[in-house]
Design an enzyme around this catalytic site. Structure first.
Site, PDB file in Angstrom:
ATOM      1  N   THR A   1      36.843  28.814 -47.267  1.00 48.36           N
ATOM      2  CA  THR A   1      35.704  27.901 -47.340  1.00 48.36           C
ATOM      3  C   THR A   1      36.157  26.454 -47.290  1.00 48.36           C
ATOM      4  O   THR A   1      35.410  25.576 -46.847  1.00 48.36           O
ATOM      5  CB  THR A   1      34.901  28.170 -48.624  1.00 48.36           C
ATOM      6  OG1 THR A   1      34.573  29.564 -48.686  1.00 48.36           O
ATOM      7  CG2 THR A   1      33.615  27.367 -48.663  1.00 48.36           C
TER       8      THR A   1
ATOM      9  N   TYR B   1      45.600  37.152 -51.470  1.00 49.87           N
ATOM     10  CA  TYR B   1      44.280  37.043 -50.835  1.00 49.87           C
ATOM     11  C   TYR B   1      44.179  38.130 -49.780  1.00 49.87           C
ATOM     12  O   TYR B   1      44.776  38.032 -48.707  1.00 49.87           O
ATOM     13  CB  TYR B   1      44.145  35.647 -50.228  1.00 49.87           C
ATOM     14  CG  TYR B   1      42.790  35.280 -49.688  1.00 49.87           C
ATOM     15  CD1 TYR B   1      41.671  36.088 -49.840  1.00 49.87           C
ATOM     16  CD2 TYR B   1      42.633  34.071 -49.011  1.00 49.87           C
ATOM     17  CE1 TYR B   1      40.435  35.721 -49.336  1.00 49.87           C
ATOM     18  CE2 TYR B   1      41.398  33.683 -48.499  1.00 49.87           C
ATOM     19  CZ  TYR B   1      40.310  34.515 -48.660  1.00 49.87           C
ATOM     20  OH  TYR B   1      39.089  34.140 -48.152  1.00 49.87           O
TER      21      TYR B   1
ATOM     22  N   LYS C   1      42.637  38.142 -54.944  1.00 52.04           N
ATOM     23  CA  LYS C   1      41.283  37.814 -54.503  1.00 52.04           C
ATOM     24  C   LYS C   1      40.889  38.888 -53.508  1.00 52.04           C
ATOM     25  O   LYS C   1      41.482  39.003 -52.429  1.00 52.04           O
ATOM     26  CB  LYS C   1      41.207  36.431 -53.856  1.00 52.04           C
ATOM     27  CG  LYS C   1      39.786  36.093 -53.386  1.00 52.04           C
ATOM     28  CD  LYS C   1      39.701  34.771 -52.654  1.00 52.04           C
ATOM     29  CE  LYS C   1      38.282  34.548 -52.136  1.00 52.04           C
ATOM     30  NZ  LYS C   1      38.164  33.337 -51.299  1.00 52.04           N
TER      31      LYS C   1
ATOM     32  N   VAL D   1      35.737  34.567 -57.163  1.00 55.68           N
ATOM     33  CA  VAL D   1      35.964  33.339 -56.404  1.00 55.68           C
ATOM     34  C   VAL D   1      34.806  33.256 -55.429  1.00 55.68           C
ATOM     35  O   VAL D   1      34.759  33.983 -54.436  1.00 55.68           O
ATOM     36  CB  VAL D   1      37.310  33.357 -55.664  1.00 55.68           C
ATOM     37  CG1 VAL D   1      37.475  32.064 -54.864  1.00 55.68           C
ATOM     38  CG2 VAL D   1      38.465  33.532 -56.631  1.00 55.68           C
TER      39      VAL D   1
END
Length: 306
Positions: free
Chosen positions: A54, A142, A170, A210
């Site tokens: 993002t 991630y 994540k 998150v």
């Protein structure tokens, strides 16, 4: 060794995958980043992820990434953990970014699977271990195969859990069974990386989230987690369901979450600015749809005292 308790949350519970504000000319807007970060933390986020998906990490420079960490640390102090996105397609470059983030004041590192080259699992494991060995900061793996083309397989994550600085994941894998396999075999802290899965993953042992949607409603998922912890699972579920139209508009439409988050922040008069190419701004109709979903959520959540 796996314990029967929920793992500690090393970077907080309610984290926002913060956008990276730019000026109208496309330059890094550090003042805007500080104002946005302060708002997010004041409204309930106890952690911020900078320069993630993002945060447009592929189109910000190394210097901009470090400057962003420094500026946001100045704005929020010790009120929130700062996790810096440092993952690239190049192990050597990732290590360089990790060291720069540590020097700039980050509390942890978000490390995505190397993309495009699609390394096999043994190479992927070696990559993460080399990055973890390079600095003194803890790592948040991630796992987002839909973007990288490479899954961090559950067996690989279990092996990586033995590294003292690999502490969290994540999770954007959309593999609930695989997630539970790792949760049942390790003490890694799992963070839901997809807003629609926050409550579901928290219920089976994740430590938090998150969130992209938190850019505009930072208090929402904090309330979901708090309600669940208080034993009010019905309210937690209701809040999660109330958020579905906005989640769908921001993350499940044809546009990336970066584009929709910046469009909605801009419509609300909050720091965001344009996206960088190759991304393009949302059109007026899309922005209107986002704003309607936001206003309906806020009106409904107000009745629930989020």
């Amino acid at each position: 060794m796996k314990t029967d308790q929920r793992s500690p949350a090393p970077f907080g519970r309610a984290l926002c995958a913060m956008v990276t504000p730019f000026t109208e000319s496309g330059a890094l807007d550090l003042d805007g980043a500080q104002r946005l970060a302060d708002r997010l933390v004041s409204a309930g986020c106890d952690g911020l992820v900078l320069s993630g998906t993002t945060g447009e990490s592929p189109t910000t420079t190394d210097a901009e990434k470090a400057a962003l960490v420094t500026a946001v640390r100045e704005a929020v102090g010790e009120r929130a953990a700062l996790v810096a996105g440092v993952g690239t397609a190049d192990t050597r470059h990732t290590v360089e970014l990790a060291l720069a983030a540590e020097k700039a004041g980050a509390d942890g590192l978000l490390v995505v699977s190397p993309y495009y080259s699609r390394p096999p699992q043994d190479a992927l494991e070696a990559h993460f271990r080399e990055v973890a060995d390079a600095s003194g900061l803890p790592l948040l793996l991630y796992d987002i195969p839909g973007r990288t083309g490479t899954r961090i397989e559950p067996a690989t994550v279990v092996r990586l859990a033995d590294h003292p600085r690999i502490v969290a994941v994540k999770d954007c894998s959309y593999d609930l069974l695989g997630t539970q396999q790792v949760l049942s075999r390790t003490d890694l802290a799992y963070y839901a990386g997809c807003d629609e899965q926050v409550l579901a993953l928290y219920a089976v042992g994740a430590v938090g989230c998150v969130s992209t949607v938190a850019n505009v409603v930072p208090e929402l998922f904090r309330s979901v987690l708090d309600s669940f912890d208080a034993g009010d699972t019905g309210r937690a579920a209701l809040l999660q369901r109330r958020a579905v139209p906005l989640i769908e508009a921001m993350t499940s439409a044809a546009l990336p979450g970066t584009v929709t988050a910046k469009a909605l922040l801009g419509a609300l008069g909050l720091p965001a600015g344009p996206v960088r190419a190759p991304l393009r701004a949302a059109d007026r109709e899309t922005t209107g749809t986002l704003l309607t979903a936001y206003e309906e959520l806020v009106a409904g959540a107000g009745q629930l005292q989020v």
